[in-house]
Design a protein around this motif. Structure first.
Motif, PDB file in Angstrom:
ATOM      1  N   ALA A  61       0.976  -1.412  -0.259  1.00 59.17           N
ATOM      2  CA  ALA A  61      -0.271  -0.174   0.760  1.00 59.17           C
ATOM      3  C   ALA A  61       0.977   1.175  -0.492  1.00 59.17           C
ATOM      4  O   ALA A  61       0.629   2.301  -0.160  1.00 59.17           O
ATOM      5  CB  ALA A  61      -1.168  -0.208   1.406  1.00 59.17           C
ATOM      6  N   ILE A 117      -4.612   5.670   3.123  1.00 58.76           N
ATOM      7  CA  ILE A 117      -4.760   4.161   3.280  1.00 58.76           C
ATOM      8  C   ILE A 117      -5.201   3.195   4.175  1.00 58.76           C
ATOM      9  O   ILE A 117      -5.189   3.782   5.259  1.00 58.76           O
ATOM     10  CB  ILE A 117      -3.000   3.584   3.340  1.00 58.76           C
ATOM     11  CG1 ILE A 117      -2.005   4.161   2.326  1.00 58.76           C
ATOM     12  CG2 ILE A 117      -3.157   2.035   3.580  1.00 58.76           C
ATOM     13  CD1 ILE A 117      -0.382   3.685   2.660  1.00 58.76           C
ATOM     14  N   TRP A 119       0.955   3.458  -3.169  1.00 60.47           N
ATOM     15  CA  TRP A 119       0.727   5.734  -2.586  1.00 60.47           C
ATOM     16  C   TRP A 119       1.392   5.964  -3.625  1.00 60.47           C
ATOM     17  O   TRP A 119       1.176   7.296  -3.759  1.00 60.47           O
ATOM     18  CB  TRP A 119       0.843   5.722  -1.130  1.00 60.47           C
ATOM     19  CG  TRP A 119       0.091   7.367  -0.886  1.00 60.47           C
ATOM     20  CD1 TRP A 119      -1.208   7.122  -0.403  1.00 60.47           C
ATOM     21  CD2 TRP A 119       0.728   8.196  -1.074  1.00 60.47           C
ATOM     22  NE1 TRP A 119      -1.325   8.205  -0.275  1.00 60.47           N
ATOM     23  CE2 TRP A 119      -0.657   9.389  -0.606  1.00 60.47           C
ATOM     24  CE3 TRP A 119       1.989   8.345  -1.516  1.00 60.47           C
ATOM     25  CZ2 TRP A 119       0.302  10.474  -0.213  1.00 60.47           C
ATOM     26  CZ3 TRP A 119       2.354   9.789  -0.871  1.00 60.47           C
ATOM     27  CH2 TRP A 119       1.199  10.911  -0.462  1.00 60.47           C
ATOM     28  N   LEU A 145      -7.051   1.668  -1.345  1.00 58.35           N
ATOM     29  CA  LEU A 145      -6.513   2.680  -0.693  1.00 58.35           C
ATOM     30  C   LEU A 145      -8.209   3.065  -1.221  1.00 58.35           C
ATOM     31  O   LEU A 145      -8.630   2.657  -2.388  1.00 58.35           O
ATOM     32  CB  LEU A 145      -5.475   3.102  -2.649  1.00 58.35           C
ATOM     33  CG  LEU A 145      -4.027   2.369  -1.825  1.00 58.35           C
ATOM     34  CD1 LEU A 145      -3.482   2.561  -3.108  1.00 58.35           C
ATOM     35  CD2 LEU A 145      -3.840   2.861  -0.193  1.00 58.35           C
TER      36      LEU A 145
END
Length: 287
Positions: A101, A118, A105, A124
């Motif tokens: 994640a 997150i 991101w 997400l």
């Protein structure tokens, strides 16, 4: 040497994003497959190298957490799985979903300008709507030890809102719509592989402490009172960060700090906002 064509007959090398070494040294692409995670697990069992990546434009049987399905659409989705061989113990394998994640991101922010949140443990979100789901699946050897982990994600890149199934139209979104412009999936993929290639050795060395601070800075619902499922028990609590093992740290209504190892935050349910500042002693080790 693994014969990729024996397991995924239609796969072609995606040389445009392959890296010199490590994550992405071999990147395979198919237009459509049932599940990238399923196929890469088969490759892993056949001996595929660490860092092998499988990319699909569409999955017919994509999987999310538990028994949930993941919706994708040809030319609108990016479905990616990465094979990771690690010396970390098997109980730490779920941490790779959190690490994935963070890498996603960074790639999304750099290539689209969209700043997602997150959502623990594996999503997400942007403005409360899901753009990506992440799934880490461990495979053991004959002795029951960790052999490899397949880290997969499905990302909504350019699915028009009206093209989502009706039950998802209020809860899902695509990057192109959020950014207000077309998104290059190849550039996005390259950014993810580069980011994961940086973070993974840090996790190998230091575990969750290597990325806990970064994860927390981008955490959805941080400081808010939310509904958390902890097994079969719903808990109303304030989200305060990650524990050293990747568990969710929450402060319940009685003022007791609890760790949630298996559960999720109820989507769309917020029962109040916390302070603008959360003490760093609650948020994990800074990275």
């Amino acid at each position: 040497m693994v014969r990729f064509a024996d397991i995924i007959p239609n796969a072609k090398r995606l040389a445009a994003v392959e890296q010199a070494d490590g994550i992405g040294r071999t990147v395979l692409h198919v237009a459509e497959i049932d599940s990238t995670n399923r196929a890469l697990i088969d490759l892993g069992k056949a001996g595929a190298d660490h860092g092998t990546v499988l990319v699909a434009d569409h999955q017919t049987r994509g999987r999310g957490k538990g028994s949930r399905a993941w919706f994708s659409q040809p030319s609108g989705s990016l479905c990616v799985s990465t094979l990771i061989r690690t010396a970390r113990p098997i109980e730490e394998a779920p941490q790779l979903a959190l690490l994935g994640a963070v890498a996603l991101w960074e790639a999304i922010a750099a290539h689209t300008g969209v700043a997602a949140g997150i959502k623990w443990p594996n999503d997400l979100l942007v403005d409360g709507r899901k753009i990506c789901g992440i799934l880490a699946e461990a495979h053991t050897d004959g002795a029951g030890e960790l052999d490899f982990v397949v880290l997969g994600f499905g990302l909504n890149v350019a699915i028009a809102q009206a093209e989502f199934p009706e039950e998802l139209r209020r809860s899902a979104a695509s990057l192109a719509a959020l950014a207000g412009r077309p998104i290059d999936p190849i550039g996005l993929l390259r950014g993810f592989l580069e980011s994961l290639g940086v973070w993974l050795p840090l996790w190998e060395r230091d575990g969750v402490a290597s990325f806990a601070g970064t994860w927390t800075r981008h955490a959805e619902h941080l400081g808010q009172m939310v509904r958390v499922t902890d097994g079969d028990e719903p808990v109303t609590a304030r989200l305060i960060g990650l524990a050293d093992d990747g568990a969710l740290r929450i402060l319940d209504e009685t003022g007791v700090t609890r760790l949630v190892h298996s559960g999720e935050i109820a989507t769309g349910i917020s029962v109040g906002r916390g302070p603008d500042y959360i003490s760093t002693k609650h948020t994990g080790v800074s990275s």
